[in-house]
Write a protein that holds these residues in place. Structure first.
Motif, PDB file in Angstrom:
ATOM      1  N   VAL A  65      24.012  -6.985 -53.620  1.00  0.00           N
ATOM      2  CA  VAL A  65      25.436  -7.126 -53.926  1.00  0.00           C
ATOM      3  C   VAL A  65      25.854  -5.917 -54.761  1.00  0.00           C
ATOM      4  CG1 VAL A  65      27.209  -8.536 -55.026  1.00  0.00           C
ATOM      5  CG2 VAL A  65      25.271  -9.641 -53.872  1.00  0.00           C
ATOM      6  N   ILE A  66      26.730  -5.113 -54.196  1.00  0.00           N
ATOM      7  CA  ILE A  66      27.186  -3.886 -54.834  1.00  0.00           C
ATOM      8  C   ILE A  66      28.641  -4.059 -55.243  1.00  0.00           C
ATOM      9  CG2 ILE A  66      27.451  -1.381 -54.578  1.00  0.00           C
ATOM     10  CD1 ILE A  66      24.519  -2.485 -54.192  1.00  0.00           C
ATOM     11  N   GLU A  67      28.928  -3.789 -56.494  1.00  0.00           N
ATOM     12  CA  GLU A  67      30.305  -3.823 -56.968  1.00  0.00           C
ATOM     13  C   GLU A  67      30.997  -2.558 -56.450  1.00  0.00           C
ATOM     14  OE1 GLU A  67      32.383  -5.288 -61.013  1.00  0.00           O
ATOM     15  OE2 GLU A  67      30.788  -3.811 -61.255  1.00  0.00           O
ATOM     16  N   ARG A  68      32.020  -2.721 -55.639  1.00  0.00           N
ATOM     17  CA  ARG A  68      32.664  -1.568 -54.993  1.00  0.00           C
ATOM     18  C   ARG A  68      33.281  -0.613 -56.000  1.00  0.00           C
ATOM     19  NH1 ARG A  68      36.200  -3.827 -50.150  1.00  0.00           N
ATOM     20  NH2 ARG A  68      36.696  -1.625 -50.047  1.00  0.00           N
ATOM     21  N   LYS A  69      33.867  -1.124 -57.057  1.00  0.00           N
ATOM     22  CA  LYS A  69      34.550  -0.280 -58.041  1.00  0.00           C
ATOM     23  C   LYS A  69      33.584   0.657 -58.756  1.00  0.00           C
ATOM     24  CE  LYS A  69      37.686  -0.676 -61.980  1.00  0.00           C
ATOM     25  NZ  LYS A  69      38.407  -1.621 -62.846  1.00  0.00           N
ATOM     26  N   THR A  70      32.375   0.162 -59.077  1.00  0.00           N
ATOM     27  CA  THR A  70      31.424   0.945 -59.872  1.00  0.00           C
ATOM     28  C   THR A  70      30.245   1.481 -59.062  1.00  0.00           C
ATOM     29  OG1 THR A  70      30.087  -0.982 -60.446  1.00  0.00           O
ATOM     30  CG2 THR A  70      31.954  -0.438 -61.911  1.00  0.00           C
ATOM     31  N   GLY A  71      29.987   0.894 -57.899  1.00  0.00           N
ATOM     32  CA  GLY A  71      28.813   1.265 -57.108  1.00  0.00           C
ATOM     33  C   GLY A  71      27.520   0.656 -57.627  1.00  0.00           C
ATOM     34  N   ARG A  72      27.621  -0.205 -58.627  1.00  0.00           N
ATOM     35  CA  ARG A  72      26.421  -0.809 -59.235  1.00  0.00           C
ATOM     36  C   ARG A  72      25.906  -1.994 -58.427  1.00  0.00           C
ATOM     37  NH1 ARG A  72      26.275  -1.739 -65.448  1.00  0.00           N
ATOM     38  NH2 ARG A  72      24.404  -2.636 -64.574  1.00  0.00           N
ATOM     39  N   ASN A  73      24.597  -2.089 -58.329  1.00  0.00           N
ATOM     40  CA  ASN A  73      23.933  -3.238 -57.732  1.00  0.00           C
ATOM     41  C   ASN A  73      23.933  -4.337 -58.791  1.00  0.00           C
ATOM     42  OD1 ASN A  73      21.904  -5.136 -57.008  1.00  0.00           O
ATOM     43  ND2 ASN A  73      20.897  -3.602 -55.731  1.00  0.00           N
ATOM     44  N   LYS A 102      23.856 -10.319 -65.548  1.00  0.00           N
ATOM     45  CA  LYS A 102      24.744 -10.943 -66.545  1.00  0.00           C
ATOM     46  C   LYS A 102      26.173 -10.423 -66.463  1.00  0.00           C
ATOM     47  CE  LYS A 102      22.045 -10.084 -69.936  1.00  0.00           C
ATOM     48  NZ  LYS A 102      21.092  -9.976 -71.019  1.00  0.00           N
ATOM     49  N   GLU A 103      26.346  -9.137 -66.173  1.00  0.00           N
ATOM     50  CA  GLU A 103      27.706  -8.600 -66.150  1.00  0.00           C
ATOM     51  C   GLU A 103      28.559  -9.184 -65.031  1.00  0.00           C
ATOM     52  OE1 GLU A 103      25.515  -5.029 -64.075  1.00  0.00           O
ATOM     53  OE2 GLU A 103      25.030  -6.379 -65.720  1.00  0.00           O
ATOM     54  N   ALA A 104      27.938  -9.860 -64.081  1.00  0.00           N
ATOM     55  CA  ALA A 104      28.680 -10.497 -62.997  1.00  0.00           C
ATOM     56  C   ALA A 104      29.057 -11.943 -63.336  1.00  0.00           C
ATOM     57  CB  ALA A 104      27.849 -10.478 -61.714  1.00  0.00           C
ATOM     58  N   HIS A 105      28.429 -12.515 -64.342  1.00  0.00           N
ATOM     59  CA  HIS A 105      28.665 -13.919 -64.672  1.00  0.00           C
ATOM     60  C   HIS A 105      30.088 -14.136 -65.178  1.00  0.00           C
ATOM     61  CE1 HIS A 105      24.073 -14.750 -65.365  1.00  0.00           C
ATOM     62  NE2 HIS A 105      24.342 -14.234 -64.181  1.00  0.00           N
ATOM     63  N   GLY A 106      30.655 -15.269 -64.782  1.00  0.00           N
ATOM     64  CA  GLY A 106      31.971 -15.657 -65.278  1.00  0.00           C
ATOM     65  C   GLY A 106      33.141 -14.888 -64.696  1.00  0.00           C
ATOM     66  N   ARG A 107      32.909 -14.136 -63.633  1.00  0.00           N
ATOM     67  CA  ARG A 107      33.971 -13.304 -63.047  1.00  0.00           C
ATOM     68  C   ARG A 107      34.339 -13.719 -61.622  1.00  0.00           C
ATOM     69  NH1 ARG A 107      31.572  -7.616 -63.270  1.00  0.00           N
ATOM     70  NH2 ARG A 107      33.493  -7.155 -62.160  1.00  0.00           N
ATOM     71  N   GLY A 108      33.745 -14.810 -61.124  1.00  0.00           N
ATOM     72  CA  GLY A 108      34.010 -15.250 -59.759  1.00  0.00           C
ATOM     73  C   GLY A 108      33.257 -14.447 -58.712  1.00  0.00           C
ATOM     74  N   ALA A 110      29.991 -14.516 -58.022  1.00  0.00           N
ATOM     75  CA  ALA A 110      29.025 -15.353 -57.292  1.00  0.00           C
ATOM     76  C   ALA A 110      29.714 -16.100 -56.159  1.00  0.00           C
ATOM     77  CB  ALA A 110      28.330 -16.322 -58.248  1.00  0.00           C
ATOM     78  N   LEU A 111      30.866 -16.680 -56.436  1.00  0.00           N
ATOM     79  CA  LEU A 111      31.586 -17.409 -55.387  1.00  0.00           C
ATOM     80  C   LEU A 111      32.032 -16.459 -54.281  1.00  0.00           C
ATOM     81  CD1 LEU A 111      32.732 -20.076 -54.353  1.00  0.00           C
ATOM     82  CD2 LEU A 111      34.795 -19.607 -55.702  1.00  0.00           C
ATOM     83  N   GLU A 112      32.560 -15.311 -54.652  1.00  0.00           N
ATOM     84  CA  GLU A 112      33.022 -14.334 -53.656  1.00  0.00           C
ATOM     85  C   GLU A 112      31.878 -13.889 -52.745  1.00  0.00           C
ATOM     86  OE1 GLU A 112      35.031  -9.877 -53.700  1.00  0.00           O
ATOM     87  OE2 GLU A 112      35.406 -11.220 -55.396  1.00  0.00           O
ATOM     88  N   ALA A 113      30.743 -13.581 -53.337  1.00  0.00           N
ATOM     89  CA  ALA A 113      29.594 -13.098 -52.561  1.00  0.00           C
ATOM     90  C   ALA A 113      28.996 -14.204 -51.699  1.00  0.00           C
ATOM     91  CB  ALA A 113      28.536 -12.527 -53.498  1.00  0.00           C
ATOM     92  N   THR A 114      28.848 -15.404 -52.261  1.00  0.00           N
ATOM     93  CA  THR A 114      28.200 -16.472 -51.494  1.00  0.00           C
ATOM     94  C   THR A 114      29.120 -17.018 -50.400  1.00  0.00           C
ATOM     95  OG1 THR A 114      28.790 -18.096 -53.215  1.00  0.00           O
ATOM     96  CG2 THR A 114      26.561 -17.141 -53.302  1.00  0.00           C
ATOM     97  N   GLN A 115      30.413 -17.028 -50.632  1.00  0.00           N
ATOM     98  CA  GLN A 115      31.327 -17.417 -49.548  1.00  0.00           C
ATOM     99  C   GLN A 115      31.242 -16.420 -48.400  1.00  0.00           C
ATOM    100  OE1 GLN A 115      35.069 -17.834 -51.681  1.00  0.00           O
ATOM    101  NE2 GLN A 115      34.913 -20.068 -51.607  1.00  0.00           N
ATOM    102  N   ALA A 116      31.171 -15.131 -48.727  1.00  0.00           N
ATOM    103  CA  ALA A 116      31.074 -14.099 -47.694  1.00  0.00           C
ATOM    104  C   ALA A 116      29.772 -14.218 -46.914  1.00  0.00           C
ATOM    105  CB  ALA A 116      31.196 -12.714 -48.325  1.00  0.00           C
TER     106      ALA A 116
END
Length: 172
Positions: A65-73, A102-108, A110-116
């Motif tokens: 799972v790569i954050e598009r804005k930052t390019g971070r895994n 941890k930086e992904a927690h609480g930002r929705g 997980a739901l976005e990635a798992t729904q996709a």
């Protein structure tokens, strides 16, 4: 194989994901409900190769799972055949998995990635029923599973610990 959402890119793991996977798997807060064993580099390398190999051998696997804005895994989601030995009913279907930094927690995220990942899975010829296991104390993961349509099928023992099993059927 790539899935893009508003904020994320989901793609199969590559060798270059080793450092991000190491950071994720060595974070005791992230891994608390999965394992308390700190993995060696060898263990992490073998996991990365297993993730990569799933795509070739089975046509599905765990996405980085790569954050598009930052390019971070920032995590991993997908489906696998982990051969956990939890019985024929469990092993008959791909197992869903998700874990996030941890930086992904609480930002929705997980739901976005798992729904996709589930939308992709449901569109595949092999899609349909999937299963997962969740530590009984992992309330956020149990809540996420419910949002995805997973229904608890009962407790089982895995590596000497009680875990909960879940199943999800493709929506009609």
């Amino acid at each position: 194989m790539r899935i893009e959402t508003d904020r994320l890119l989901l793609r199969p793991h590559a060798i270059e994901d080793f450092d991000a996977l190491r950071a994720l798997m060595r974070d005791p807060e992230v891994m608390w409900h999965i394992t308390r064993v700190v993995p060696s580099d060898e263990d992490i390398w073998n996991r990365l190769l297993r993730y990569i190999g799933h795509w070739t051998a089975l046509g599905f696997g765990i996405f980085a799972v790569i954050e598009r804005k930052t390019g971070r895994n920032i995590g991993g989601v997908g489906f696998a055949d982990f051969r956990r030995g939890l019985g024929d009913a469990f092993s008959a279907s791909p197992e869903a998995a998700w874990v996030f930094a941890k930086e992904a927690h609480g930002r929705g995220i997980a739901l976005e990635a798992t729904q996709a990942m589930h939308a992709w899975f449901d569109a595949q010829p092999f899609g349909g029923r999937s299963v997962c296991i969740i530590n009984p104390d992992n309330a956020p993961s149990r809540k996420l599973a419910g949002k995805l349509g997973y229904v608890e099928t009962g407790p089982t023992q895995y590596h000497g610990e009680t875990t909960l099993t879940f199943e999800r059927l493709r929506p009609v």
